[in-house]
Motif scaffolding. Structure first.
Motif, short mmCIF file in Angstrom:
data_model
loop_
_atom_site.label_atom_id
_atom_site.label_comp_id
_atom_site.label_asym_id
_atom_site.label_seq_id
_atom_site.Cartn_x
_atom_site.Cartn_y
_atom_site.Cartn_z
N SER A 6 31.08 43.12 -41.69
CA SER A 6 30.97 42.36 -42.93
C SER A 6 29.58 42.50 -43.53
O SER A 6 29.42 42.59 -44.75
CB SER A 6 31.31 40.88 -42.71
N GLY A 7 28.56 42.54 -42.68
CA GLY A 7 27.21 42.70 -43.19
C GLY A 7 27.00 44.06 -43.84
O GLY A 7 26.38 44.16 -44.90
N THR A 64 35.19 36.59 -42.91
CA THR A 64 35.49 36.44 -41.49
C THR A 64 36.54 35.36 -41.26
O THR A 64 37.48 35.53 -40.47
CB THR A 64 34.21 36.13 -40.70
N ARG A 91 29.65 29.51 -38.68
CA ARG A 91 31.07 29.44 -38.99
C ARG A 91 31.28 28.82 -40.35
O ARG A 91 30.42 28.15 -40.89
CB ARG A 91 31.81 28.70 -37.89
N ASP A 134 27.75 37.74 -32.55
CA ASP A 134 27.03 38.93 -32.99
C ASP A 134 27.35 40.16 -32.16
O ASP A 134 27.33 41.28 -32.68
CB ASP A 134 25.52 38.68 -32.94
N ASP A 189 25.84 35.40 -48.11
CA ASP A 189 26.12 34.78 -46.81
C ASP A 189 27.46 34.04 -46.83
O ASP A 189 28.26 34.16 -45.90
CB ASP A 189 24.99 33.81 -46.43
N LEU A 242 26.76 34.45 -36.59
CA LEU A 242 27.04 34.03 -37.95
C LEU A 242 27.52 32.58 -37.93
O LEU A 242 28.36 32.20 -37.12
CB LEU A 242 28.14 34.93 -38.53
N LYS A 287 30.34 36.60 -46.82
CA LYS A 287 30.57 37.18 -45.49
C LYS A 287 31.36 36.21 -44.61
O LYS A 287 32.29 36.61 -43.90
CB LYS A 287 29.23 37.55 -44.84
N ARG A 288 30.99 34.95 -44.65
CA ARG A 288 31.66 33.98 -43.77
C ARG A 288 33.08 33.68 -44.23
O ARG A 288 33.98 33.48 -43.41
CB ARG A 288 30.81 32.70 -43.69
N TRP A 314 32.95 35.78 -34.84
CA TRP A 314 31.73 35.09 -35.26
C TRP A 314 30.54 35.45 -34.37
O TRP A 314 29.39 35.22 -34.75
CB TRP A 314 31.94 33.58 -35.26
N ASN A 343 31.01 40.32 -37.67
CA ASN A 343 29.75 40.13 -38.36
C ASN A 343 29.11 41.46 -38.77
O ASN A 343 28.66 41.62 -39.90
CB ASN A 343 28.81 39.33 -37.45
#
Length: 487
Positions: A112-113, A102, A4, A329, A95, A2, A98-99, A327, A109
């Motif tokens: 959150s997805g 985090t 940052r 995967d 997107d 993801l 989600k970031r 961050w 990731n």
């Protein structure tokens, strides 16, 4: 991996203003909320903190919009069109959402997805209820008929926790808006960004002024909000202690309120469970988001005869979780959200040891020089009366509790002040449903946890009052009026 998050991505409005009365307005004071990175432990960003005067302005805007604005007077179908449009704006920003999540609290990731993917469905689901929900109905009476009308409750305060700020806000906001209410949202001081970005979505679709107001603030300003007599309803998600306080304040002035509070949910591994299927299903929901989620299955009830087998399989699954930078995967567990959470969890680890429970794996912070890390931890030899089996830890800690037979498993599952979630693992679906019916909890799944916007979510006992999701979630924002009419 993801990408940052860079605070420079945010608009000037999100970085420096509140959303009140359909406008981005400057704060009344210089107070700030510092956002601490859970990974570096350093201040990464700050936003303005609302003072009581800012709260007053937000409530005034919401009150004016309810009393004199168009929103409560639109049809449900007209309000639903705004919901659909807002959902589309949210989807464009998923997107970023989600970031932001985090960055603020260290959610990984994968989690959150999964959760963020549900969010647009709340908008479409509640918009769909505009066509099917009986906002008005006629009933015959001896003297003629009565028209039963479901009207908006009024001005609502939505008070959010830090752990899952966007989905919990959306789960409250969508039914409130469909009902015709106006809203003041107070996000947590640790996670203010999600609600402010959502305000940009509302602004983009032209939501009428004052319908949705966002004022990030500390707990003192939040208390000022719930005490305002212009607030007709408070919807709160957070700790049981804070929920008791909010309930007392609302009860004193007979304001409506709903509470979604803590949990100490049980995963019941039945005697006939297939561990090859059960362990991969229970592991992600026993310590989701480092255990900082209300529905975490933090008590695992296992048959005595199979306890060692279950412990070995569960330990192997937990030890395979990669802990590290959220961050990345392949990381399955990041740091806790803040130092006070880390300190709380370490305190409970000490309590568990002193009570005589045995740590099977975990129990420390791991090989990290910075970040609010706690290793995923399993306690064995736990008895139902231990504090680690009774109190919500809100961290990556699971207690293994043995039972002799099915009756005892149900007794242990119900031996809790909480009743929010639960799971039952068995290949016999009839048996699983029979057990689920006897566990006193608001939500329970057979062979794997499920969540859906169309299904009510909420708890028994000290896990809260009221429900979110489904038609029941809409009803929380409605008052009922009966108009008697002659034949």
């Amino acid at each position: 991996m993801l990408d940052r998050f860079d605070p420079a991505e945010l608009s000037e409005n999100v970085r420096s203003r509140f959303y009140i009365g359909g406008q981005w307005v400057s704060p009344r004071t210089d107070a700030r909320l510092d956002l601490i990175s859970p990974l570096t432990e350093q201040v990464q960003f700050s936003v303005p903190a609302a003072a009581p005067e800012d709260m007053d302005a937000a409530v005034s805007a919401a009150s004016e919009a309810f009393e004199n604005g168009p929103w409560p007077r639109l049809t449900p179908a007209e309000r639903a069109r705004y919901l659909i449009a807002m959902g589309q704006e949210v989807e464009k920003r998923l997107d970023l959402f989600k970031r932001v999540w985090t960055a603020q609290v260290g959610v990984v990731n994968g989690f959150s997805g999964m959760i963020s993917g549900l969010i647009p469905h709340y908008f479409t689901y509640f918009a769909g209820l505009a066509e099917t929900y009986p906002f008005e109905e006629d009933r015959p009476t001896p003297g003629g008929r009565a028209r039963v009308i479901r009207e908006p409750v009024g001005v609502c305060a939505l008070i959010l926790p830090w752990n899952s700020p966007l989905i919990l806000l959306v789960a409250k906001l969508c039914p409130a808006l469909l009902a015709g209410c106006t809203v003041v949202a107070k996000p947590s001081p640790e996670t203010p960004l999600d609600a402010l970005i959502l305000a940009e979505c509302a602004d983009a679709v032209g939501l009428p002024p004052g319908v949705f107001n966002v004022v990030p603030a500390d707990r003192e300003a939040g208390d000022h909000l719930i005490c305002d007599r212009r607030i007709d309803k408070v919807s709160f998600t957070g700790s049981t202690a804070a929920g008791r306080h909010i309930g007392a304040v609302c009860a004193d002035r007979v304001a409506r309120y709903s509470l979604e509070l803590g949990g100490k949910s049980a995963a019941i591994i039945c005697e006939d469970a297939d561990l090859a299927a059960a362990i991969p299903a229970v592991t992600p929901v026993s310590m989701p988001f480092s255990g900082q989620i209300c529905f975490a299955q933090t008590r695992m009830l296992v048959p005595e005869r199979r306890k060692d087998e279950v412990v070995d399989a569960y330990r192997a699954a937990v030890e395979s979780i990669k802990v590290g930078d959220p961050w990345e995967d392949d990381v399955g567990m990041g740091p806790l959200a803040m130092r006070r959470q880390q300190d709380r969890v370490f305190d409970y680890l000490d309590i568990g040891r002193k009570e005589g429970a045995r740590i099977v794996t975990g129990g420390g912070r791991g090989a990290f020089n910075s970040g609010f890390f706690v290793q995923p931890t399993i306690f064995d030899g736990v008895t139902p009366d231990m504090r680690i089996a009774q109190e919500e830890i809100f961290g990556p800690v699971v207690s293994i509790i043995a039972y002799r037979d099915e009756e005892e498993a149900i007794r242990i599952a119900n031996d809790s002040n909480f009743g929010l979630s639960g799971t039952v693992f068995t290949p016999d679906l009839e048996r699983g449903e029979n057990i689920a019916r006897r566990v006193r909890t608001g939500n329970i799944s057979v062979n794997g946890l499920q969540l859906d916007p169309s299904v009510p979510f909420g708890g028994f006992k000290q896990s809260g009052l009221g429900r979110e999701g489904g038609p029941e979630g809409l009803e929380a924002y409605l008052e009922i009026k009966s108009i008697y009419l002659p034949a």
